[in-house]
Design a protein around this motif. Sequence first.
Motif, PDB file in Angstrom:
ATOM      1  N   SER A  25      25.249  45.466  41.403  1.00  0.00           N
ATOM      2  CA  SER A  25      25.525  44.369  42.318  1.00  0.00           C
ATOM      3  C   SER A  25      25.750  43.084  41.525  1.00  0.00           C
ATOM      4  N   GLY A  26      26.412  42.129  42.177  1.00  0.00           N
ATOM      5  CA  GLY A  26      26.724  40.869  41.514  1.00  0.00           C
ATOM      6  C   GLY A  26      28.229  40.717  41.341  1.00  0.00           C
ATOM      7  N   LEU A  27      28.620  39.867  40.419  1.00  0.00           N
ATOM      8  CA  LEU A  27      30.039  39.621  40.167  1.00  0.00           C
ATOM      9  C   LEU A  27      30.630  40.778  39.370  1.00  0.00           C
ATOM     10  N   ASN A  28      31.473  41.577  40.005  1.00  0.00           N
ATOM     11  CA  ASN A  28      32.135  42.700  39.343  1.00  0.00           C
ATOM     12  C   ASN A  28      33.460  42.301  38.719  1.00  0.00           C
ATOM     13  N   VAL A  29      34.183  41.396  39.376  1.00  0.00           N
ATOM     14  CA  VAL A  29      35.499  40.972  38.917  1.00  0.00           C
ATOM     15  C   VAL A  29      35.637  39.474  39.160  1.00  0.00           C
ATOM     16  N   GLY A  30      36.188  38.758  38.179  1.00  0.00           N
ATOM     17  CA  GLY A  30      36.460  37.341  38.393  1.00  0.00           C
ATOM     18  C   GLY A  30      35.686  36.410  37.476  1.00  0.00           C
ATOM     19  N   ASP A  31      35.770  35.136  37.818  1.00  0.00           N
ATOM     20  CA  ASP A  31      35.213  34.060  37.006  1.00  0.00           C
ATOM     21  C   ASP A  31      34.364  33.167  37.904  1.00  0.00           C
ATOM     22  N   PHE A  32      33.147  32.867  37.477  1.00  0.00           N
ATOM     23  CA  PHE A  32      32.265  32.011  38.268  1.00  0.00           C
ATOM     24  C   PHE A  32      32.885  30.644  38.553  1.00  0.00           C
ATOM     25  N   LEU A  86      43.073  43.930  41.913  1.00  0.00           N
ATOM     26  CA  LEU A  86      42.302  42.695  42.049  1.00  0.00           C
ATOM     27  C   LEU A  86      42.716  41.666  41.001  1.00  0.00           C
ATOM     28  N   ILE A  87      42.872  42.118  39.773  1.00  0.00           N
ATOM     29  CA  ILE A  87      43.264  41.202  38.696  1.00  0.00           C
ATOM     30  C   ILE A  87      44.670  40.659  38.937  1.00  0.00           C
TER      31      ILE A  87
END
Length: 238
Positions: A25-32, A86-87
């Motif tokens: 769980s948490g951020l799997n893809v992307g930038d905070f 997604l990217i």
Amino acid sequence: MKVRSIYDFLDEISPFSLQEEWDNSGLNVGDFESEVKKIYISLDIDESVIEEVEENSLLITHHPLIFKPIKKVIPNRFSTKFLISLIQKNISLIAMHTNFDKTHLNSYFAKEVLGFDGESEDFVFYSDIFMEFEELVKLVKEKMNLNTLRVVKLNDFIKRVAITTGAGMGLLDSIKADCFLTGDIKYHEAMDAKARGISLIDIGHFESERYFVDVMYEALKLDIEIKKINSKNPFELI
């Protein structure tokens, strides 16, 4: 709104530290630090979800897209196929899985869907119902809008039920109830439960967790556009 702000809010209502060791769980893809203008909520990712989610958005799912280390990024495997999409669309992804099971989903399903009172103990919601088994089966069918259910009937009268959405048979050793409602029940697991004197009602994996979008939507108190969508059940009855 930045992904970081949304992540921090989610961590406050359902701490990521509660997730199981094997979970992601948490951020799997992307930038905070990415800015997003819209949030989408879905149980999982499939082709219909990828098509609907707009570019530069945030997708919140129940199940993580990535569980195991990825060695090849090729477009014919579940995780990598949708990772590429997604990217390409600059979509960030946050998963709320076992932490959200414990804090929200199981109790929501038991209380709001089935209408039971009780309390959660980690992954399991317990309720004292004092109900005929056949009456319980009928209630579950009606509340979940299902025509059929797989069951293991050992007792005509049920005093206490245990409920775990998704796949919970790995918890059988700790179940303290006459009847266990969970999904993805395998043949030998059913035989084991029968030997222990525990009745079973298979509420399905997708069928019991599809309510994730509703409870997450209610929990997201943020000043940003939020849209409920949902992945499709890969199974169909013919």
